[in-house]
Design a protein around this motif. Sequence first.
Motif, PDB file in Angstrom:
ATOM      1  N   UNK A   1      17.506   0.016  -2.247  1.00 48.52           N
ATOM      2  CA  UNK A   1      17.472  -1.149  -3.129  1.00 48.52           C
ATOM      3  C   UNK A   1      16.095  -1.773  -3.268  1.00 48.52           C
ATOM      4  N   UNK A   2      15.157  -1.366  -2.444  1.00 52.32           N
ATOM      5  CA  UNK A   2      13.778  -1.852  -2.576  1.00 52.32           C
ATOM      6  C   UNK A   2      12.919  -0.811  -3.283  1.00 52.32           C
ATOM      7  N   UNK A   3      13.032   0.444  -2.865  1.00 54.76           N
ATOM      8  CA  UNK A   3      12.137   1.488  -3.400  1.00 54.76           C
ATOM      9  C   UNK A   3      12.759   2.263  -4.569  1.00 54.76           C
TER      10      UNK A   3
ATOM     11  N   UNK B   1       8.712  10.445   0.346  1.00 53.45           N
ATOM     12  CA  UNK B   1       7.937  11.053   1.432  1.00 53.45           C
ATOM     13  C   UNK B   1       7.942  10.225   2.704  1.00 53.45           C
ATOM     14  N   UNK B   2       8.679   9.127   2.706  1.00 50.86           N
ATOM     15  CA  UNK B   2       8.706   8.279   3.900  1.00 50.86           C
ATOM     16  C   UNK B   2      10.023   8.439   4.669  1.00 50.86           C
ATOM     17  N   UNK B   3      10.191   7.609   5.695  1.00 57.60           N
ATOM     18  CA  UNK B   3      11.319   7.769   6.621  1.00 57.60           C
ATOM     19  C   UNK B   3      12.199   6.524   6.586  1.00 57.60           C
ATOM     20  N   UNK B   4      13.505   6.743   6.667  1.00 62.98           N
ATOM     21  CA  UNK B   4      14.446   5.625   6.776  1.00 62.98           C
ATOM     22  C   UNK B   4      15.271   5.814   8.041  1.00 62.98           C
TER      23      UNK B   4
ATOM     24  N   UNK C   1       0.877  -1.164   0.000  1.00 61.62           N
ATOM     25  CA  UNK C   1       0.000   0.000   0.000  1.00 61.62           C
ATOM     26  C   UNK C   1       0.914   1.213   0.000  1.00 61.62           C
ATOM     27  N   UNK C   2       0.597   2.190   0.809  1.00 60.18           N
ATOM     28  CA  UNK C   2       1.530   3.316   0.912  1.00 60.18           C
ATOM     29  C   UNK C   2       2.740   2.826   1.713  1.00 60.18           C
ATOM     30  N   UNK C   3       3.924   2.979   1.142  1.00 59.52           N
ATOM     31  CA  UNK C   3       5.132   2.534   1.848  1.00 59.52           C
ATOM     32  C   UNK C   3       5.570   3.648   2.796  1.00 59.52           C
ATOM     33  N   UNK C   4       5.746   3.330   4.091  1.00 59.41           N
ATOM     34  CA  UNK C   4       5.889   4.395   5.081  1.00 59.41           C
ATOM     35  C   UNK C   4       7.238   4.463   5.785  1.00 59.41           C
ATOM     36  N   UNK C   5       7.894   3.314   5.968  1.00 59.54           N
ATOM     37  CA  UNK C   5       9.049   3.353   6.869  1.00 59.54           C
ATOM     38  C   UNK C   5       9.942   2.150   6.622  1.00 59.54           C
ATOM     39  N   UNK C   6      11.251   2.415   6.577  1.00 66.60           N
ATOM     40  CA  UNK C   6      12.197   1.299   6.539  1.00 66.60           C
ATOM     41  C   UNK C   6      13.195   1.476   7.677  1.00 66.60           C
TER      42      UNK C   6
ATOM     43  N   UNK D   1      10.399  -3.456   6.799  1.00 62.29           N
ATOM     44  CA  UNK D   1       9.764  -2.522   5.865  1.00 62.29           C
ATOM     45  C   UNK D   1       8.294  -2.430   6.277  1.00 62.29           C
ATOM     46  N   UNK D   2       7.843  -1.231   6.630  1.00 57.66           N
ATOM     47  CA  UNK D   2       6.481  -1.092   7.135  1.00 57.66           C
ATOM     48  C   UNK D   2       5.630  -0.272   6.171  1.00 57.66           C
ATOM     49  N   UNK D   3       4.482  -0.833   5.820  1.00 58.93           N
ATOM     50  CA  UNK D   3       3.567  -0.131   4.918  1.00 58.93           C
ATOM     51  C   UNK D   3       2.187  -0.016   5.515  1.00 58.93           C
ATOM     52  N   UNK D   4       1.324   0.653   4.789  1.00 54.81           N
ATOM     53  CA  UNK D   4      -0.042   0.865   5.257  1.00 54.81           C
ATOM     54  C   UNK D   4      -0.833  -0.444   5.262  1.00 54.81           C
TER      55      UNK D   4
END
Length: 396
Positions: free
Chosen positions: A231-233, A273-276, A182-187, A293-296
């Motif tokens: 390497x993922x996004x 727009x997300x955080x690492x 979904x929306x990818x939020x945090x790694x 990796x945390x998503x919606x």
Amino acid sequence: MTEQIDKNVSRRDFLSATSVAAFIGSMNLAGAVPAKARLDSDRKIRIGVVGGGFGASFEWHLDPNCTVEAVSDLRADRRNHLQQVYKCEKAYESLEKLVLDPKIEAVAVFTGAPDHVRHCVEVMNHGKHCICAVPAAMSLEEAALLKETKERTGLKYMMAETSYHRRPCILARQLYQDGMFGKFLYCECEYYHYLAGKHGQAYWWQNGKPTWRHGYAPMLYPTHSTAFHVGVTRERITDISCLGWGDDHPDLQENQYDNPFWNMTALGKCSGGNICRCNVMYNVVAGGERAQWLGEKLSLYMPGSGGQPFAVKAHGSPPVTALPDYQDLLPESMRVASGHGGSHTFLTHEFVAALVEDREPAIDVYESLAMTVPGIVAQESAKKGGQQLKVPSFDK
Ligand SMILES: NC(=O)c1ccc[n+]([C@@H]2O[C@H](COP(=O)([O-])OP(=O)(O)OC[C@H]3O[C@@H](n4cnc5c(N)ncnc54)[C@H](O)[C@@H]3O)[C@@H](O)[C@H]2O)c1
């Protein structure tokens, strides 16, 4: 670190595991994985391998499209070791001699980190493609020189980052490309290597002299962590702030990197727009490379040295705890156990396949620098007490 996964399942077993896995089963693997198992070519890339420590742990000799033409190390014992591992008759006393061999078309550079850019420039200036150990560069000036050399020569460059080719990272890439988060939020990504104890000191000192690793600045070695996000996004870390911790250990008072830190934590703002959150730590009870990796809609958790299990968790579904082994993506001769969670075989084959198919490798010079440069800036940020700094772009 070895993956803490008991069960290597084939992709088909994985797909039937749970409803989440069934959903994952509908996904197309194309593009998420390094290369095709079988290349439609008999071409053999003639590679030279330099550096008989870590550089002796790859599978060049097992790839049907590659042959090791020559090896090199400054040390005779390591030259011999490379010759034995890669079953190669020709050995040179230095990289500088090896690059003069007209039969060699690509060079694997596995020398110490402070030599990477100098050695890669030497390789490409001699008209040869280049794969190099991490990190890609250690300063912004080196990053610029590497990019300029690759673009001027038009040769292929790849950074040999193992995290990118770990199976959970391949799966994360697959899930990301299919929009499953979904929306990818945090790694949250981390690399832990206990160097403060006796074992670490053996890396830092040899025959009473400091090695290139002595006092090494943690954030100048960021790619085992950052590869999990970039390497993922394929996003860029655009701004970064970092805190470091050190103590009064004599090696931190004086070293060639002017580095006072054992452990560092950086917080990156990303182009998506997300955080690492990226850790590199040398003085904690933890080991290896790991991410979550945390998503919606879905999150993926890698196993860790603290006993954390692997899991993919979606809303309303039980966690999937089996991981595909992806072996069917490798040529049969390369389906062997390999280093860093089985990543070495994928990494080896990706470079060979890129050359045979005449395309840029997945971790090309731009991705390499996007994984490396945030760490260079993070090290500066930590010296400024955590000030948030802009990360310069080294994209095309
Ligand atoms: N997971 C990973 O990706 C991973 C793991 C370990 C090491 N590494 C990287 O791999 C690289 C090598 O690591 P290592 O532990 O083997 O380091 P090392 O210092 O033990 O070995 C480097 C070797 O390069 C040789 N060398 C240096 N200059 C040379 C030249 N001009 N010609 C020929 N040989 C030369 C040295 O003699 C030495 O044997 C490092 O950059 C390190 O950061 C990456």
